[in-house]
Enzyme design. Structure first.
Site, PDB file in Angstrom:
ATOM      1  N   SER A  45       0.838  -1.171  -0.049  1.00  0.00           N
ATOM      2  CA  SER A  45      -0.138  -0.122   0.152  1.00  0.00           C
ATOM      3  C   SER A  45       0.837   1.212  -0.047  1.00  0.00           C
ATOM      4  O   SER A  45       1.702   1.526  -0.887  1.00  0.00           O
ATOM      5  CB  SER A  45      -0.980  -0.075   1.112  1.00  0.00           C
ATOM      6  OG  SER A  45      -1.922   0.908   0.911  1.00  0.00           O
ATOM      7  N   ASP A 163      -5.322  -4.326  -2.450  1.00  0.00           N
ATOM      8  CA  ASP A 163      -4.586  -4.088  -1.423  1.00  0.00           C
ATOM      9  C   ASP A 163      -3.932  -4.998  -0.619  1.00  0.00           C
ATOM     10  O   ASP A 163      -4.858  -5.764  -0.166  1.00  0.00           O
ATOM     11  CB  ASP A 163      -5.104  -2.912  -0.357  1.00  0.00           C
ATOM     12  CG  ASP A 163      -4.231  -2.259   0.622  1.00  0.00           C
ATOM     13  OD1 ASP A 163      -3.285  -2.958   1.242  1.00  0.00           O
ATOM     14  OD2 ASP A 163      -4.227  -0.923   0.723  1.00  0.00           O
TER      15      ASP A 163
END
Length: 291
Positions: A45, A163
């Site tokens: 991320s 993610d």
């Protein structure tokens, strides 16, 4: 066998955490000032973005300038999809990739980076972690930051990538597997046991409850993974309750400073590990066979 002496290889893992991940900039700056350049990088991320920018060779001053600029409403508005009511996500993937192409360059691939890099994502179709180490860099960054319901996922090779934080938020195991002998990890996630932090978050009750439950799960999994990876140093920047994952970008300067302080606090331990000389031995060569 003739011995030779060398420094240990250094792997740096940068964790996910939204705005809190800007602290990675401060950590990296201090490490570089002290002369410790990572031989291997991994990120999830926001940690993946910072790791990728550094691995591309983008000047540190530009990375910091971009971090301070990205929280402005005008910049956020550039990537929000105008047709949000018809979609299952807030931020359009094409807008994300256009932004990253302008920042990095659309031709960058993992193979062209200055430092070996691995990014994590999750394949929703198979329900498993995916490690991204080849192909187009911008697409991989997009996948690693595609927070479900917020950022459009990436479709790749029959996978639906989002993610990576839910399964590997601080990917120390990746730099260890890449060859790092000393592993330093940076965990910027909030302390899940800090009641005051959760009370300070301005979210509806049901959204806060779900976010908190997910954070507890991720924290537990992260502890196990850091231990399994035999992580040598874990740096955890301290931040005030006002700095939240999604809305803390306006505090970029303060967040970066928090990262610098945490890195300086950890520096005695880091120095001890990274200045240790390893004595190695050349393998004994077999004599050549006579013809």
């Amino acid at each position: 066998m003739k011995p030779f002496i060398r420094k240990p290889t250094f792997g740096l893992a940068l964790g996910g955490g939204g705005a809190r991940g800007l602290a990675h900039i401060g950590v990296l700056r201090v490490l570089l000032e002290e002369g410790f350049k990572p031989d291997y990088l991994a990120g999830t991320s926001m940690g993946g973005i910072i790791a990728a920018l550094y691995a591309c060779g983008i000047p540190f001053t530009r990375i910091e300038q971009e971090a301070k600029r990205v929280g402005r409403l005008s910049q956020i508005a550039r990537v929000i999809d105008r047709h949000i009511v018809k979609l299952d996500y807030l931020i359009n993937g094409g807008n994300i990739e256009d932004y990253l192409n302008g920042l990095i360059g659309k031709d960058y691939s993992f193979e062209s980076l200055n430092v070996p890099l691995a990014l994590t994502a999750v394949d929703l179709c198979a329900g498993r972690e995916v490690t991204l180490q080849s192909g187009r860099l911008v697409e991989a960054i997009h996948a690693s930051i595609a927070l479900p319901g917020i950022v459009e996922p990436v479709e790749r090779d029959g996978m639906l990538l989002v993610d990576g934080g839910s399964l590997n938020n601080v990917p120390a195991d990746l730099v260890r597997s890449m060859g790092a002998e000393v592993v330093v990890a940076v965990d910027v996630s909030p302390d899940v046991s800090d009641q005051s932090y959760w009370e300070s978050q301005r979210l509806p009750g049901i959204a806060l409850a779900n976010w908190r439950a997910n954070a507890i799960m991720v924290a537990a999994l992260t502890r196990v993974k850091l231990e399994k990876a035999r992580t040598n140093v874990v740096i955890r920047p301290q931040m005030g309750n006002k700095i939240s994952t999604l809305s803390g970008f306006k505090y970029a300067k303060e967040i970066i400073t928090n990262g610098e302080k945490a890195a300086r606090d950890a520096m005695p331990q880091v120095k001890r590990l990274l200045t240790t000389r390893l004595m190695m031995f050349h393998p004994k060569r077999k004599p050549a066979r006579a013809l």
